[in-house]
Design a protein around this motif. Sequence first.
Motif, PDB file in Angstrom:
ATOM      1  N   PHE A   1       0.841  -1.185   0.000  1.00  0.00           N
ATOM      2  CA  PHE A   1       0.000   0.000   0.000  1.00  0.00           C
ATOM      3  C   PHE A   1       0.881   1.241   0.000  1.00  0.00           C
ATOM      4  N   ARG A   2       0.290   2.358  -0.362  1.00  0.00           N
ATOM      5  CA  ARG A   2       0.977   3.632  -0.229  1.00  0.00           C
ATOM      6  C   ARG A   2      -0.015   4.705   0.176  1.00  0.00           C
ATOM      7  N   GLN A   3       0.502   5.726   0.846  1.00  0.00           N
ATOM      8  CA  GLN A   3      -0.309   6.863   1.229  1.00  0.00           C
ATOM      9  C   GLN A   3       0.509   8.134   1.056  1.00  0.00           C
ATOM     10  N   ALA A   4       0.054   8.971   0.141  1.00  0.00           N
ATOM     11  CA  ALA A   4       0.685  10.258  -0.090  1.00  0.00           C
ATOM     12  C   ALA A   4       0.084  11.293   0.849  1.00  0.00           C
ATOM     13  N   PRO A   5       0.809  12.381   1.125  1.00  0.00           N
ATOM     14  CA  PRO A   5       0.280  13.411   2.015  1.00  0.00           C
ATOM     15  C   PRO A   5      -1.068  13.934   1.543  1.00  0.00           C
ATOM     16  N   GLY A   6      -2.028  13.955   2.442  1.00  0.00           N
ATOM     17  CA  GLY A   6      -3.345  14.474   2.136  1.00  0.00           C
ATOM     18  C   GLY A   6      -4.223  13.569   1.305  1.00  0.00           C
ATOM     19  N   LYS A   7      -3.787  12.347   1.036  1.00  0.00           N
ATOM     20  CA  LYS A   7      -4.557  11.438   0.214  1.00  0.00           C
ATOM     21  C   LYS A   7      -4.850  10.149   0.965  1.00  0.00           C
ATOM     22  N   GLU A   8      -5.827   9.416   0.466  1.00  0.00           N
ATOM     23  CA  GLU A   8      -6.185   8.144   1.064  1.00  0.00           C
ATOM     24  C   GLU A   8      -5.140   7.083   0.746  1.00  0.00           C
ATOM     25  N   ARG A   9      -5.086   6.063   1.602  1.00  0.00           N
ATOM     26  CA  ARG A   9      -4.209   4.939   1.345  1.00  0.00           C
ATOM     27  C   ARG A   9      -4.687   4.174   0.119  1.00  0.00           C
ATOM     28  N   GLU A  10      -3.758   3.810  -0.741  1.00  0.00           N
ATOM     29  CA  GLU A  10      -4.048   3.074  -1.951  1.00  0.00           C
ATOM     30  C   GLU A  10      -3.444   1.676  -1.884  1.00  0.00           C
ATOM     31  N   GLY A  11      -4.246   0.674  -2.200  1.00  0.00           N
ATOM     32  CA  GLY A  11      -3.718  -0.655  -2.387  1.00  0.00           C
ATOM     33  C   GLY A  11      -3.042  -0.753  -3.736  1.00  0.00           C
ATOM     34  N   LEU A  12      -1.862  -1.356  -3.780  1.00  0.00           N
ATOM     35  CA  LEU A  12      -1.074  -1.423  -5.002  1.00  0.00           C
ATOM     36  C   LEU A  12      -1.004  -2.830  -5.586  1.00  0.00           C
ATOM     37  N   SER A  13      -0.703  -3.800  -4.746  1.00  0.00           N
ATOM     38  CA  SER A  13      -0.431  -5.132  -5.253  1.00  0.00           C
ATOM     39  C   SER A  13      -0.535  -6.127  -4.118  1.00  0.00           C
ATOM     40  N   CYS A  14      -0.749  -7.374  -4.470  1.00  0.00           N
ATOM     41  CA  CYS A  14      -0.881  -8.436  -3.479  1.00  0.00           C
ATOM     42  C   CYS A  14      -0.311  -9.718  -4.048  1.00  0.00           C
ATOM     43  N   THR A  15       0.347 -10.470  -3.199  1.00  0.00           N
ATOM     44  CA  THR A  15       0.776 -11.813  -3.557  1.00  0.00           C
ATOM     45  C   THR A  15       0.270 -12.789  -2.498  1.00  0.00           C
ATOM     46  N   SER A  16      -0.201 -13.925  -2.947  1.00  0.00           N
ATOM     47  CA  SER A  16      -0.712 -14.953  -2.064  1.00  0.00           C
ATOM     48  C   SER A  16      -0.373 -16.311  -2.647  1.00  0.00           C
ATOM     49  N   ASP A  17      -0.755 -17.348  -1.934  1.00  0.00           N
ATOM     50  CA  ASP A  17      -0.400 -18.693  -2.377  1.00  0.00           C
ATOM     51  C   ASP A  17      -1.076 -19.059  -3.691  1.00  0.00           C
ATOM     52  N   SER A  18      -2.258 -18.488  -3.960  1.00  0.00           N
ATOM     53  CA  SER A  18      -3.018 -18.890  -5.135  1.00  0.00           C
ATOM     54  C   SER A  18      -3.211 -17.802  -6.182  1.00  0.00           C
ATOM     55  N   GLU A  19      -2.901 -16.545  -5.869  1.00  0.00           N
ATOM     56  CA  GLU A  19      -3.078 -15.492  -6.854  1.00  0.00           C
ATOM     57  C   GLU A  19      -2.208 -14.291  -6.537  1.00  0.00           C
ATOM     58  N   ASP A  20      -1.841 -13.574  -7.571  1.00  0.00           N
ATOM     59  CA  ASP A  20      -1.139 -12.298  -7.479  1.00  0.00           C
ATOM     60  C   ASP A  20      -1.957 -11.259  -8.221  1.00  0.00           C
ATOM     61  N   LEU A  21      -2.061 -10.060  -7.643  1.00  0.00           N
ATOM     62  CA  LEU A  21      -2.845  -8.985  -8.233  1.00  0.00           C
ATOM     63  C   LEU A  21      -2.065  -7.690  -8.166  1.00  0.00           C
ATOM     64  N   THR A  22      -2.200  -6.873  -9.195  1.00  0.00           N
ATOM     65  CA  THR A  22      -1.597  -5.549  -9.233  1.00  0.00           C
ATOM     66  C   THR A  22      -2.610  -4.570  -9.796  1.00  0.00           C
ATOM     67  N   GLN A  23      -2.739  -3.415  -9.158  1.00  0.00           N
ATOM     68  CA  GLN A  23      -3.679  -2.411  -9.620  1.00  0.00           C
ATOM     69  C   GLN A  23      -3.239  -1.836 -10.953  1.00  0.00           C
ATOM     70  N   TYR A  24      -4.228  -1.475 -11.769  1.00  0.00           N
ATOM     71  CA  TYR A  24      -3.954  -1.036 -13.130  1.00  0.00           C
ATOM     72  C   TYR A  24      -3.061   0.193 -13.184  1.00  0.00           C
ATOM     73  N   PHE A  25      -3.190   1.103 -12.215  1.00  0.00           N
ATOM     74  CA  PHE A  25      -2.486   2.371 -12.308  1.00  0.00           C
ATOM     75  C   PHE A  25      -0.992   2.256 -12.018  1.00  0.00           C
ATOM     76  N   VAL A  26      -0.529   1.091 -11.574  1.00  0.00           N
ATOM     77  CA  VAL A  26       0.901   0.863 -11.444  1.00  0.00           C
ATOM     78  C   VAL A  26       1.352  -0.361 -12.235  1.00  0.00           C
TER      79      VAL A  26
END
Length: 121
Positions: free
Chosen positions: A37-62
């Motif tokens: 995750f990331r959080q820039a000053p004055g902005k909401e926390r954004e989920g970026l990417s995830c890895t797990s035993d059965s799937e990996d996901l990455t948000q489109y904007f990165v």
Amino acid sequence: QLQLVESGGGLVQPGGSLRLSCAVSGGTLDEYAIGWFRQAPGKEREGLSCTSDSEDLTQYFVAGRFTISGDNAKNTVYLQMNSLKPEDTAIYSCAAKRGTRCPTNWEYTYWGQGTQVAVSS
């Protein structure tokens, strides 16, 4: 209990690269989903990417610039960040939830303290 410690942040020029690390203790990567995750000053926390035993996901904007990976032997998850932009400046954190699938962003139950990434010339 599970502990997460981020490292690898710093100051980088636009177009540069950084590799963040999330060291996991108290559990193994096959038992937990790990997200970045990331959080820039004055902005909401954004989920970026995830890895797990059965799937990996990455948000489109990165997607195409950020890549998540895990090293089971080191019990560490990485976030490789390339072609960095000033708008990538934020505190980057890793989080975990027990399970074999990537959860929704609000379901993570363990959090690291974060590492600062600053992209500036």
